[in-house]
Design a protein around this motif. Structure first.
Motif, PDB file in Angstrom:
ATOM      1  N   ARG A  14      39.893  45.226  47.876  1.00 51.76           N
ATOM      2  CA  ARG A  14      39.911  43.735  47.293  1.00 51.76           C
ATOM      3  C   ARG A  14      40.353  44.700  46.010  1.00 51.76           C
ATOM      4  O   ARG A  14      40.630  45.793  45.856  1.00 51.76           O
ATOM      5  CB  ARG A  14      38.351  43.928  47.058  1.00 51.76           C
ATOM      6  N   SER A  15      40.312  43.444  44.844  1.00 51.66           N
ATOM      7  CA  SER A  15      41.390  43.880  43.070  1.00 51.66           C
ATOM      8  C   SER A  15      39.913  44.139  43.299  1.00 51.66           C
ATOM      9  O   SER A  15      39.066  42.962  42.224  1.00 51.66           O
ATOM     10  CB  SER A  15      42.512  43.098  43.180  1.00 51.66           C
ATOM     11  N   VAL A  16      39.267  45.976  42.869  1.00 53.76           N
ATOM     12  CA  VAL A  16      38.276  46.089  42.007  1.00 53.76           C
ATOM     13  C   VAL A  16      38.078  45.083  40.696  1.00 53.76           C
ATOM     14  O   VAL A  16      39.148  45.541  39.513  1.00 53.76           O
ATOM     15  CB  VAL A  16      37.611  46.947  42.912  1.00 53.76           C
ATOM     16  N   ARG A  17      37.326  44.867  39.756  1.00 51.71           N
ATOM     17  CA  ARG A  17      37.330  44.940  38.738  1.00 51.71           C
ATOM     18  C   ARG A  17      36.755  44.928  37.893  1.00 51.71           C
ATOM     19  O   ARG A  17      35.712  44.506  36.819  1.00 51.71           O
ATOM     20  CB  ARG A  17      37.513  43.369  38.222  1.00 51.71           C
ATOM     21  N   ALA A  18      35.781  45.198  38.573  1.00 51.06           N
ATOM     22  CA  ALA A  18      34.467  46.388  37.457  1.00 51.06           C
ATOM     23  C   ALA A  18      34.182  47.250  38.313  1.00 51.06           C
ATOM     24  O   ALA A  18      34.173  47.997  39.384  1.00 51.06           O
ATOM     25  CB  ALA A  18      33.511  45.617  38.364  1.00 51.06           C
ATOM     26  N   PHE A  96      41.901  47.347  31.659  1.00 51.06           N
ATOM     27  CA  PHE A  96      41.831  48.089  33.296  1.00 51.06           C
ATOM     28  C   PHE A  96      39.984  48.452  33.195  1.00 51.06           C
ATOM     29  O   PHE A  96      39.377  49.207  34.408  1.00 51.06           O
ATOM     30  CB  PHE A  96      41.967  49.848  32.400  1.00 51.06           C
ATOM     31  N   TYR A  97      38.552  47.384  32.959  1.00 51.39           N
ATOM     32  CA  TYR A  97      37.871  46.705  33.703  1.00 51.39           C
ATOM     33  C   TYR A  97      36.914  48.591  33.531  1.00 51.39           C
ATOM     34  O   TYR A  97      36.176  48.201  34.712  1.00 51.39           O
ATOM     35  CB  TYR A  97      38.058  46.238  35.244  1.00 51.39           C
ATOM     36  N   GLY A  98      37.413  48.790  33.630  1.00 50.25           N
ATOM     37  CA  GLY A  98      36.231  49.912  32.526  1.00 50.25           C
ATOM     38  C   GLY A  98      36.509  51.698  33.518  1.00 50.25           C
ATOM     39  O   GLY A  98      35.907  52.335  34.472  1.00 50.25           O
TER      40      GLY A  98
HETATM   41  C1  LIG Z   1      52.318  42.248  41.201  1.00 52.39           C
HETATM   42  C2  LIG Z   1      50.582  42.991  40.395  1.00 52.39           C
HETATM   43  C3  LIG Z   1      49.970  42.627  39.520  1.00 52.39           C
HETATM   44  C4  LIG Z   1      48.691  41.973  39.528  1.00 52.39           C
HETATM   45  N1  LIG Z   1      48.287  42.184  37.482  1.00 52.39           N
HETATM   46  C5  LIG Z   1      46.906  42.202  37.876  1.00 52.39           C
HETATM   47  C6  LIG Z   1      46.446  42.360  36.614  1.00 52.39           C
HETATM   48  O1  LIG Z   1      47.096  42.670  35.416  1.00 52.39           O
HETATM   49  N2  LIG Z   1      45.521  42.516  35.852  1.00 52.39           N
HETATM   50  C7  LIG Z   1      44.729  41.941  37.133  1.00 52.39           C
HETATM   51  O2  LIG Z   1      42.806  42.121  37.105  1.00 52.39           O
HETATM   52  N3  LIG Z   1      44.928  41.272  38.250  1.00 52.39           N
HETATM   53  C8  LIG Z   1      46.075  41.964  38.647  1.00 52.39           C
HETATM   54  N4  LIG Z   1      46.798  41.415  39.950  1.00 52.39           N
HETATM   55  C9  LIG Z   1      45.409  41.541  40.984  1.00 52.39           C
HETATM   56  C10 LIG Z   1      45.663  40.184  42.114  1.00 52.39           C
HETATM   57  O3  LIG Z   1      44.930  39.429  41.069  1.00 52.39           O
HETATM   58  C11 LIG Z   1      45.164  39.979  43.386  1.00 52.39           C
HETATM   59  O4  LIG Z   1      45.835  40.776  44.504  1.00 52.39           O
HETATM   60  C12 LIG Z   1      44.977  38.923  43.510  1.00 52.39           C
HETATM   61  O5  LIG Z   1      43.952  37.666  42.894  1.00 52.39           O
HETATM   62  C13 LIG Z   1      44.388  38.690  45.058  1.00 52.39           C
HETATM   63  O6  LIG Z   1      42.962  38.912  45.385  1.00 52.39           O
HETATM   64  P1  LIG Z   1      42.073  40.056  45.963  1.00 52.39           P
HETATM   65  O7  LIG Z   1      43.871  41.390  45.674  1.00 52.39           O
HETATM   66  O8  LIG Z   1      41.305  41.001  45.891  1.00 52.39           O
HETATM   67  O9  LIG Z   1      42.525  40.014  47.549  1.00 52.39           O
HETATM   68  C14 LIG Z   1      48.004  42.030  40.272  1.00 52.39           C
HETATM   69  C15 LIG Z   1      48.554  42.080  41.507  1.00 52.39           C
HETATM   70  C16 LIG Z   1      50.224  42.127  41.837  1.00 52.39           C
HETATM   71  C17 LIG Z   1      50.293  42.794  43.520  1.00 52.39           C
END
Ligand SMILES: Cc1cc2nc3c(=O)[nH]c(=O)nc-3n(C[C@H](O)[C@H](O)[C@H](O)COP(=O)(O)O)c2cc1C
Length: 191
Positions: A14-18, A96-98
């Motif tokens: 996942r893209s973790v934000r916390a 950087f979400y901490g």
């Molecule tokens: C090239 C790239 C740049 C990204 N930049 C950011 C960012 O600056 N901030 C952020 O919160 N997520 C960022 N993301 C994460 C995406 O938002 C995330 O991969 C997408 O929403 C799908 O969610 P998942 O990774 O949880 O499946 C980035 C992803 C990629 C591939």
């Protein structure tokens, strides 16, 4: 005993934000880098290098530069409208979400595939982080700031190297839900 497959780990990322306020140890970071460099590289050139930042005041300095730079770029003429749920002008919002650690993948951009090499290393790193119970997120919004001469100098990045993939790593604070995906769109499948 349950076995976790590569497919399970890919699906669990996942893209973790916390993140928890907990320091990531050196051995774990070294492990992430060891797996990152196992990614394929064009012509086996292995162009990727890494910068690891765990200094919180330096992270804050990058953050303070990155937020207005990125926000301005979103409003630049000709920029494709992108949806972002984050308010970059909010002083309390951290890109950087901490997370305690930022790993930047860099290279000398000398060939057409160098950036691809960096991104393949990035995915290996994030999948390994998932398998280790760590969270990660690509922080594209930090890229412009990381490539400014002032930040490059602070990070001792030689001028001929460019930051390509900034990734935060840390201990997830809570559970992140999976995002949706479109079904794979096959334009043609010729047999
Ligand atoms: C090239 C790239 C740049 C990204 N930049 C950011 C960012 O600056 N901030 C952020 O919160 N997520 C960022 N993301 C994460 C995406 O938002 C995330 O991969 C997408 O929403 C799908 O969610 P998942 O990774 O949880 O499946 C980035 C992803 C990629 C591939």
């Amino acid at each position: 005993m349950t076995t976790t497959t590569a497919r399970d780990t890919i699906m669990a990322r996942r893209s973790v934000r916390a993140y928890e306020a907990k320091k990531l140890d050196k051995a774990s970071i070294q492990r992430l880098l060891n797996y990152a460099v196992r990614a394929p590289t064009a012509m086996h050139q292995e162009p990727c290098v890494f910068v690891v930042i765990q200094n919180q005041s330096l992270l804050e300095e990058i953050l303070n530069l990155a937020k207005p730079m990125f926000e301005k770029s979103l409003h630049a003429p000709g920029h494709t409208r992108v949806h972002t749920s984050h308010d970059f002008s909010d002083p309390n919002f951290s890109i950087f979400y901490g997370a305690d650690t930022l790993i930047v993948i860099l290279a000398k951009l000398t060939g057409s595939f160098v950036e691809a090499d960096c991104w393949l290393a990035a995915e290996n790193l994030m999948i390994t982080a998932t398998e280790m119970g760590l969270g990660s997120c690509v922080i594209g919004s930090a890229l412009m700031a990381l490539n400014t001469p002032e930040i490059k100098a602070k990070l001792t990045i030689p001028t001929d190297y460019s930051a390509v993939a900034p990734i935060i790593i840390g201990f997830p604070d809570g559970v992140t839900a999976a995002t949706s995906r479109n079904e794979p769109m096959v334009l043609s499948w010729i047999v």
